[in-house]
Design a protein around this motif. Structure first.
Motif, PDB file in Angstrom:
ATOM      1  N   GLN A  17     -10.271  -9.336  -0.117  1.00 16.20           N
ATOM      2  CA  GLN A  17      -8.978  -8.933   0.427  1.00 16.20           C
ATOM      3  C   GLN A  17      -8.262  -7.965  -0.518  1.00 16.20           C
ATOM      4  N   GLU A  18      -8.348  -8.226  -1.814  1.00 15.46           N
ATOM      5  CA  GLU A  18      -7.701  -7.344  -2.792  1.00 15.46           C
ATOM      6  C   GLU A  18      -8.370  -5.979  -2.823  1.00 15.46           C
ATOM      7  N   ILE A  19      -9.693  -5.970  -2.772  1.00  9.41           N
ATOM      8  CA  ILE A  19     -10.429  -4.705  -2.775  1.00  9.41           C
ATOM      9  C   ILE A  19     -10.131  -3.913  -1.512  1.00  9.41           C
ATOM     10  N   GLU A  20     -10.096  -4.588  -0.373  1.00 14.62           N
ATOM     11  CA  GLU A  20      -9.840  -3.892   0.890  1.00 14.62           C
ATOM     12  C   GLU A  20      -8.428  -3.335   0.958  1.00 14.62           C
ATOM     13  N   ALA A  21      -7.465  -4.060   0.412  1.00  7.51           N
ATOM     14  CA  ALA A  21      -6.098  -3.535   0.376  1.00  7.51           C
ATOM     15  C   ALA A  21      -6.038  -2.278  -0.484  1.00  7.51           C
ATOM     16  N   LEU A  22      -6.749  -2.293  -1.608  1.00  4.29           N
ATOM     17  CA  LEU A  22      -6.780  -1.123  -2.483  1.00  4.29           C
ATOM     18  C   LEU A  22      -7.490   0.047  -1.811  1.00  4.29           C
ATOM     19  N   LEU A  23      -8.625  -0.202  -1.181  1.00  2.00           N
ATOM     20  CA  LEU A  23      -9.350   0.864  -0.485  1.00  2.00           C
ATOM     21  C   LEU A  23      -8.538   1.444   0.668  1.00  2.00           C
ATOM     22  N   ASP A  24      -7.813   0.584   1.373  1.00  2.00           N
ATOM     23  CA  ASP A  24      -6.962   1.046   2.467  1.00  2.00           C
ATOM     24  C   ASP A  24      -5.902   2.009   1.944  1.00  2.00           C
ATOM     25  N   ALA A  25      -5.321   1.679   0.795  1.00  3.99           N
ATOM     26  CA  ALA A  25      -4.313   2.557   0.198  1.00  3.99           C
ATOM     27  C   ALA A  25      -4.937   3.863  -0.301  1.00  3.99           C
ATOM     28  N   LEU A  26      -6.109   3.764  -0.909  1.00  5.67           N
ATOM     29  CA  LEU A  26      -6.778   4.957  -1.423  1.00  5.67           C
ATOM     30  C   LEU A  26      -7.206   5.899  -0.311  1.00  5.67           C
ATOM     31  N   LEU A  27      -7.462   5.348   0.882  1.00  6.37           N
ATOM     32  CA  LEU A  27      -7.934   6.157   2.006  1.00  6.37           C
ATOM     33  C   LEU A  27      -6.851   6.353   3.063  1.00  6.37           C
ATOM     34  N   SER A  28      -5.605   6.260   2.630  1.00  3.46           N
ATOM     35  CA  SER A  28      -4.485   6.544   3.532  1.00  3.46           C
ATOM     36  C   SER A  28      -4.348   8.054   3.693  1.00  3.46           C
ATOM     37  N   ASP A  29      -3.368   8.477   4.482  1.00  5.79           N
ATOM     38  CA  ASP A  29      -3.168   9.922   4.635  1.00  5.79           C
ATOM     39  C   ASP A  29      -2.217  10.490   3.590  1.00  5.79           C
ATOM     40  N   ALA A  45     -13.131   8.780   9.307  1.00  3.13           N
ATOM     41  CA  ALA A  45     -14.539   8.386   9.198  1.00  3.13           C
ATOM     42  C   ALA A  45     -14.802   7.664   7.879  1.00  3.13           C
ATOM     43  N   MET A  46     -14.182   8.140   6.805  1.00  3.27           N
ATOM     44  CA  MET A  46     -14.322   7.477   5.508  1.00  3.27           C
ATOM     45  C   MET A  46     -13.731   6.071   5.556  1.00  3.27           C
ATOM     46  N   HIS A  47     -12.568   5.968   6.156  1.00  5.58           N
ATOM     47  CA  HIS A  47     -11.887   4.674   6.286  1.00  5.58           C
ATOM     48  C   HIS A  47     -12.753   3.718   7.107  1.00  5.58           C
ATOM     49  N   TYR A  48     -13.316   4.218   8.198  1.00 10.01           N
ATOM     50  CA  TYR A  48     -14.175   3.415   9.073  1.00 10.01           C
ATOM     51  C   TYR A  48     -15.414   2.946   8.314  1.00 10.01           C
ATOM     52  N   ALA A  49     -15.991   3.825   7.515  1.00 13.80           N
ATOM     53  CA  ALA A  49     -17.216   3.504   6.783  1.00 13.80           C
ATOM     54  C   ALA A  49     -16.989   2.424   5.733  1.00 13.80           C
ATOM     55  N   VAL A  50     -15.831   2.458   5.113  1.00 16.19           N
ATOM     56  CA  VAL A  50     -15.555   1.554   3.995  1.00 16.19           C
ATOM     57  C   VAL A  50     -14.934   0.247   4.463  1.00 16.19           C
ATOM     58  N   LEU A  51     -14.050   0.322   5.446  1.00 13.75           N
ATOM     59  CA  LEU A  51     -13.298  -0.873   5.858  1.00 13.75           C
ATOM     60  C   LEU A  51     -13.841  -1.425   7.176  1.00 13.75           C
ATOM     61  N   ARG A  78     -10.043  -1.344  -9.563  1.00 20.69           N
ATOM     62  CA  ARG A  78     -10.191   0.083  -9.268  1.00 20.69           C
ATOM     63  C   ARG A  78     -11.632   0.552  -9.493  1.00 20.69           C
ATOM     64  N   VAL A  79     -12.253   0.086 -10.552  1.00 20.92           N
ATOM     65  CA  VAL A  79     -13.667   0.433 -10.771  1.00 20.92           C
ATOM     66  C   VAL A  79     -14.520  -0.178  -9.658  1.00 20.92           C
ATOM     67  N   GLY A  80     -14.173  -1.399  -9.245  1.00 18.27           N
ATOM     68  CA  GLY A  80     -14.881  -2.029  -8.136  1.00 18.27           C
ATOM     69  C   GLY A  80     -14.717  -1.250  -6.839  1.00 18.27           C
ATOM     70  N   ALA A  81     -13.526  -0.723  -6.599  1.00 17.85           N
ATOM     71  CA  ALA A  81     -13.286   0.093  -5.404  1.00 17.85           C
ATOM     72  C   ALA A  81     -14.114   1.373  -5.455  1.00 17.85           C
ATOM     73  N   ALA A  82     -14.201   1.971  -6.629  1.00 13.54           N
ATOM     74  CA  ALA A  82     -15.027   3.177  -6.786  1.00 13.54           C
ATOM     75  C   ALA A  82     -16.486   2.867  -6.486  1.00 13.54           C
ATOM     76  N   LEU A  83     -16.961   1.754  -7.010  1.00 11.70           N
ATOM     77  CA  LEU A  83     -18.348   1.350  -6.759  1.00 11.70           C
ATOM     78  C   LEU A  83     -18.579   1.088  -5.271  1.00 11.70           C
ATOM     79  N   GLU A  84     -17.615   0.483  -4.608  1.00  7.52           N
ATOM     80  CA  GLU A  84     -17.762   0.221  -3.178  1.00  7.52           C
ATOM     81  C   GLU A  84     -17.815   1.534  -2.388  1.00  7.52           C
ATOM     82  N   CYS A  85     -17.092   2.552  -2.838  1.00 13.56           N
ATOM     83  CA  CYS A  85     -17.190   3.864  -2.185  1.00 13.56           C
ATOM     84  C   CYS A  85     -18.612   4.418  -2.292  1.00 13.56           C
TER      85      CYS A  85
END
Length: 304
Positions: A17-29, A45-51, A78-85
């Motif tokens: 949940q924490e990672i997804e909240a961070l990824l959602d913010a990183l992939l906002s407009d 498409a990036m948001h769809y692929a990750v979340l 943040r490093v975990g979010a980068a790895l998930e990307c």
């Protein structure tokens, strides 16, 4: 000691949940400094692929490895979010018609089906480059030397000598089946390299000793092997409804795996051995490593 199943599940879910909240913010407009625009179709498409679901195992390993050695959790996230990307980019490209040609991922249409092939390629490209942006950014509060080390380690794990190279070997295996050693090398690159990085990255974030870094790297290598063996077993014993993606693909393409080479019984025994080896590596940390030990068992016992 190994954390209880209930405690582990709660911790894994909370981290996801924490990672997804961070990824959602990183992939906002919301544009970042020096960006000119964020084309909506590509960002979507990036948001769809990750979340699109998933257990977020790799970022979980980054965070838990860092916490074990006293590292900063926010930096680890943040490093975990980068790895998930990076991981999600690889899935987007792996699903393309030129590669595995998959229509489903986690029970949903793959990116090139939900959008189009060109957008899927660009989404993968953008997620790959964004990973290094995330680590290098000021918001990742680590010493510059640590960031450089993490970027180098991630690049080596994701590129020619790591995941992408492993994907090339995997495609080649459809035409020329490798021997056992070749299969182990392929899997250590395609699947194991990012899992190994996840565990070693935690030690790097914590500024741990070279001994701790080597120990967690070895732990990551062991559970990477376990993960791939479990995946190969599921490919022949599970079904698409459970997995959320096509199964039996390796057999259908004549692709060699350790399961097809050595059999299900051998693979199950080897899987247990990898988990035992991984758990032993954590012994010096005692109860503090209970969650990581539970992760090794989770990797082996997963059903999807």
């Amino acid at each position: 000691m190994v954390a209880s199943s209930e405690a582990f599940d709660i911790r894994l879910k909370t981290n996801a949940q924490e990672i997804e909240a961070l990824l959602d913010a990183l992939l906002s407009d919301d544009m970042r400094q020096d960006e000119i625009a964020r084309p909506d179709s590509l960002r979507a498409a990036m948001h769809y692929a990750v979340l699109n679901g998933g257990k977020r195992l790799r970022p979980f390993l980054v965070v838990e490895s860092a916490l074990l050695l006293g590292g900063d959790k926010e930096a680890a996230l943040r490093v975990g979010a980068a790895l998930e990307c990076i991981h999600c980019y690889s899935l987007v490209h792996d699903d393309l018609p030129a590669m595995d040609d998959d229509k489903l991922r986690r029970g949903k249409p793959t990116v090139h089906i939900a959008f189009d092939e060109a957008t899927a390629i660009l989404a993968g490209d953008s997620l790959l480059t964004y990973a290094f942006d995330i680590i290098a950014a000021d918001e990742t509060r680590l010493p510059e030397q640590s960031k450089v080390g993490l970027i180098l380690a991630l690049a080596r794990s994701a590129g020619l000598g790591g995941m992408a190279g492993g994907q090339a070997l995997d495609l080649a295996a459809e035409k020329n089946t490798p021997d056992e050693r070749g299969i182990v090398t392929l899997q250590a690159m395609k699947t194991g390299a990012l899992i190994r990085f996840a565990c070693e990255a935690g030690a790097m974030i914590a500024g741990a000793s070279s001994g701790d870094r080597k120990r967690l790297r070895a732990f990551g290598e062991k559970i990477g092997l376990a993960f791939q063996l479990a995946d190969d077993l599921l490919d022949v014993t599970s079904d698409a409804a459970t997995m959320g993606k096509a199964t039996g693909k390796d057999v259908g393409r004549g692709k060699g795996t350790l399961v097809s080479l050595r059999g299900i019984g051998w693979a199950e025994t080897e899987l247990r051995r990898h988990v035992e080896d991984a758990t032993r590596l954590l012994a010096p940390y005692g109860d503090a490593a209970a969650t990581l030990a539970a992760t090794a068992h989770f990797v082996a016992a997963r059903k999807s």
